[in-house]
Enzyme design. Structure first.
Site, PDB file in Angstrom:
ATOM      1  N   HIS A  62     190.380   0.577 -33.989  1.00 36.14           N
ATOM      2  CA  HIS A  62     189.500  -0.528 -34.394  1.00 36.14           C
ATOM      3  C   HIS A  62     188.736  -0.216 -35.681  1.00 36.14           C
ATOM      4  CE1 HIS A  62     190.213  -3.157 -31.017  1.00 36.14           C
ATOM      5  NE2 HIS A  62     189.999  -2.177 -30.178  1.00 36.14           N
ATOM      6  N   ASP A 121     188.795   3.748 -28.553  1.00 33.58           N
ATOM      7  CA  ASP A 121     189.662   3.000 -27.635  1.00 33.58           C
ATOM      8  C   ASP A 121     190.812   2.346 -28.400  1.00 33.58           C
ATOM      9  OD1 ASP A 121     187.707   1.315 -28.878  1.00 33.58           O
ATOM     10  OD2 ASP A 121     188.335  -0.321 -27.561  1.00 33.58           O
ATOM     11  N   GLU A 122     191.831   1.969 -27.657  1.00 33.97           N
ATOM     12  CA  GLU A 122     192.941   1.169 -28.174  1.00 33.97           C
ATOM     13  C   GLU A 122     193.469   1.683 -29.517  1.00 33.97           C
ATOM     14  OE1 GLU A 122     191.293  -2.820 -27.983  1.00 33.97           O
ATOM     15  OE2 GLU A 122     192.012  -3.056 -25.923  1.00 33.97           O
ATOM     16  N   VAL A 123     193.812   2.955 -29.535  1.00 33.86           N
ATOM     17  CA  VAL A 123     194.435   3.538 -30.730  1.00 33.86           C
ATOM     18  C   VAL A 123     195.916   3.174 -30.672  1.00 33.86           C
ATOM     19  CG1 VAL A 123     194.791   5.637 -32.082  1.00 33.86           C
ATOM     20  CG2 VAL A 123     192.752   5.413 -30.638  1.00 33.86           C
ATOM     21  N   ASP A 140     189.994   4.352 -22.029  1.00 33.66           N
ATOM     22  CA  ASP A 140     191.366   3.869 -21.823  1.00 33.66           C
ATOM     23  C   ASP A 140     192.444   4.825 -22.326  1.00 33.66           C
ATOM     24  OD1 ASP A 140     190.031   2.696 -24.257  1.00 33.66           O
ATOM     25  OD2 ASP A 140     192.096   2.242 -24.776  1.00 33.66           O
TER      26      ASP A 140
END
Length: 436
Positions: A102, A158-160, A209
Site C-alpha cells: 500500500h 499488509d497485502e504485499v 495477514d
C-alpha cells in the site's frame, strides 16, 4: 441496566481508525468528533495519514507540502492541532505508516519509481533495493517526530501483493530455505530493529495477514515475536467469519501481545455509499465470541482497532464518508462494551437525534423517509447521502418502468422512420444520376 463486557476479553485499548487518505477532515470537525468518541467508549485513535501528512525535506513531494499534493492535506500546525485535540479528549494516538505494501502514495512519484517490486505496480516496495530502507526510515522518523507522546507505532505491512518478483528478490528467495517468507520477515525485522534502536520506548504493531501463511517454525527462527505485535484483522459478519484454523495457537506461541481489528465502515464494497450497520454489528458480536474462546491463550490481549476505510487503495474510488458512518461507529463501540440489545440501540439512536425516524441497521426498500436536524457532527452529509440514494432509486424506477420503455420505443421508431425517409430522399437523385 447495561452490563459491561469482561475486561480480559475487551483488552485495554479501543482505537478508532481514521483513514485520512482521500477524505481528510477539517480540524474543526475533529473538535466536535473526538469528545463523542471518548463518550462512546474509545480510548484512542489509529491515525492513518498517508499523503495528508506534512512530510518535509527529502519527503516533501509525497505529503501535504508537496507541489502536486492535495490542497486538503494538513500543515504542520493543523496536524499538531489534531493531536492536541485528541490529547485534550484523553485519546491516545497510534500513527499508522505503511512500510511495505500500500505504498502507492510514494511509489507513484518518479523519485521513487525505481523502488517498486514490479515496475508496472506502485503498491509494493522492493525489500532488496538499497534505497528502500533509508526511505522507510525517513518516513518513520518524520512521523515519530510529530507524535512525541506516542507509545505505539503501526507499520502497516499488509497485502504485499508483489513479493519476490524482481530479479534480485527472486534470487534471494531461491537461495533461502524459507523462500518469500524470509524476504518478508527480514524486511520487517530490519524496520523493527531500527525503531527499537532509535525509539526504544515504542511498541510496534503490524497487520497480521502476511503472517498467517508463514509456518510457526519460520516465525520462531526469525524471533519476530520479540519485535512486533500483530493486529489480526477480519471484517466479515457471523455467517462467513472464518479465521485460519490454529491461528490463535500459532500466534500465542510466537507473540506475547496481540491486537485485533474490526470494521465499522469501508469493508462491504469499494463503492459503498452508506454502511450496512447490521453487517458491522455482527462482525463485532462474532469477534467477541471469538475472543471469549481464545483470548485466554494470549499472554496479553492489547485491544481492538475499529477500522473505517475511506478507500481500498490510493487509486480507488471513495467508499462511505465518515459522517455517514457515525451511527455505525457509535453502535459498534457500544456493542463492543455492552453487547447488542434493543435498549442499547434505542439509547444510541436517541443520542444521535433519531427521534421521529428510526435508525435502521439493515437496508430498507427505497425511497425511505429521511430524518433532519440530527445531533452528530456531519449529519447534514449523512442526510444528503440518503437523499441522493432516494433520488437514485426514483430515477432507476422511472428508467425501468413499462411506461418509460414504451415512450422510449416510440421515440426510437420515430427516429428510425425519419432517418429512413431522409436516407431515401437523399439517395433518390444519386440513383437517377447513375441511371442517366
Amino acid at each position: 441496566m447495561e452490563k459491561k463486557m469482561d475486561t480480559l476479553t475487551l483488552g485495554s485499548h479501543r482505537l478508532v481508525h481514521l483513514d485520512l487518505k482521500g477524505a481528510p477532515l477539517r480540524t474543526c470537525y475533529f473538535e466536535k468528533l473526538f469528545p463523542l468518541l471518548r463518550t462512546w467508549g474509545a480510548t484512542g485513535l489509529l491515525l492513518e495519514w498517508e499523503d495528508t501528512f506534512p512530510y518535509n525535506r527529502e519527503l516533501s513531494p509525497i505529503g501535504s507540502n508537496g507541489p502536486s499534493s492535495l490542497a486538503s492535506g494538513y500543515s504542520v500546525q493543523e496536524a499538531g492541532h489534531i493531536l492536541q485535540i485528541a490529547g485534550d479528549c484523553g485519546l491516545a494516538v497510534v500513527p499508522l505508516v505503511q512500510t511495505f505494501g500500500h505504498m502507492e502514495f510514494i511509489l507513484k512519484h518518479d523519485e521513487w519509481r525505481s523502488l517498486r517490486e514490479v515496475e508496472a505496480f506502485p503498491s509494493s516496495i522492493c525489500p532488496s533495493n538499497p534505497r528502500t530502507l533509508p526511505l522507510v526510515k525517513s518516513l518513520i522518523r518524520q512521523i515519530v517526530n510529530l507524535h512525541p507522546d506516542i507509545q505505539y507505532l503501526h507499520i502497516g505491512s499488509d497485502e504485499v501483493w508483489h513479493l519476490g518478483l524482481c530479479s534480485v528478490c527472486t534470487k534471494r528467495a531461491a537461495a533461502s530455505k524459507y523462500g518469500k517468507s524470509a524476504l518478508y520477515l527480514e524486511h520487517i525485522l530490519a524496520i523493527a530493529q531500527y525503531i527499537q534502536e532509535t525509539y526504544p520506548y515504542l511498541k510496534i504493531i503490524i497487520w497480521d495477514d502476511m503472517l498467517r501463511s508463514i509456518d510457526l517454525q519460520i516465525l520462531n527462527e526469525h524471533y519476530i515475536g520479540k519485535y512486533v505485535e500483530p493486529m489480526v484483522w477480519h471484517y466479515n459478519p457471523r455467517d462467513n467469519f472464518a479465521l485460519p484454523i490454529g491461528l490463535w495457537d500459532k500466534y500465542s506461541t510466537v507473540f506475547p501481545n496481540i491486537w485485533i481489528a474490526t470494521a465499522f465502515k469501508g469493508a462491504t464494497g469499494s463503492t459503498q455509499h452508506i454502511p450496512v450497520i447490521r453487517h458491522h454489528i455482527s462482525n463485532h458480536e462474532k469477534w467477541l465470541e471469538e475472543l471469549a474462546i481464545h483470548v485466554n491463550k494470549v499472554h496479553e490481549f492489547r485491544g481492538a482497532a475499529f477500522t473505517g476505510w475511506s478507500r481500498y487503495d490510493h487509486y480507488a474510488t471513495m467508499c462511505e464518508l465518515l459522517p455517514t458512518a457515525i451511527p455505525s461507529l457509535a453502535l459498534c463501540l457500544k456493542v463492543w462494551l455492552y453487547g447488542y440489545s434493543e435498549e442499547t440501540h434505542a439509547q444510541v439512536a436517541k443520542s444521535l437525534g433519531y427521534i421521529d425516524h428510526p435508525l435502521h441497521i439493515i437496508p430498507q426498500p427505497r425511497p425511505i423517509p429521511i430524518p433532519s436536524n440530527l445531533l452528530f457532527p456531519g449529519w447534514e452529509i449523512a442526510v444528503g447521502m440518503e437523499w441522493f440514494l432516494n433520488f437514485k432509486t426514483k430515477f432507476h424506477n422511472i428508467v425501468v418502468s413499462d411506461q418509460y420503455m414504451m415512450i422510449k420505443v416510440e421515440n426510437m421508431q420515430k427516429r428510425w422512420s425519419f432517418s429512413t425517409f431522409s436516407l431515401e430522399k437523399n439517395r433518390f437523385p444519386i440513383i437517377l444520376g447513375i441511371c442517366h
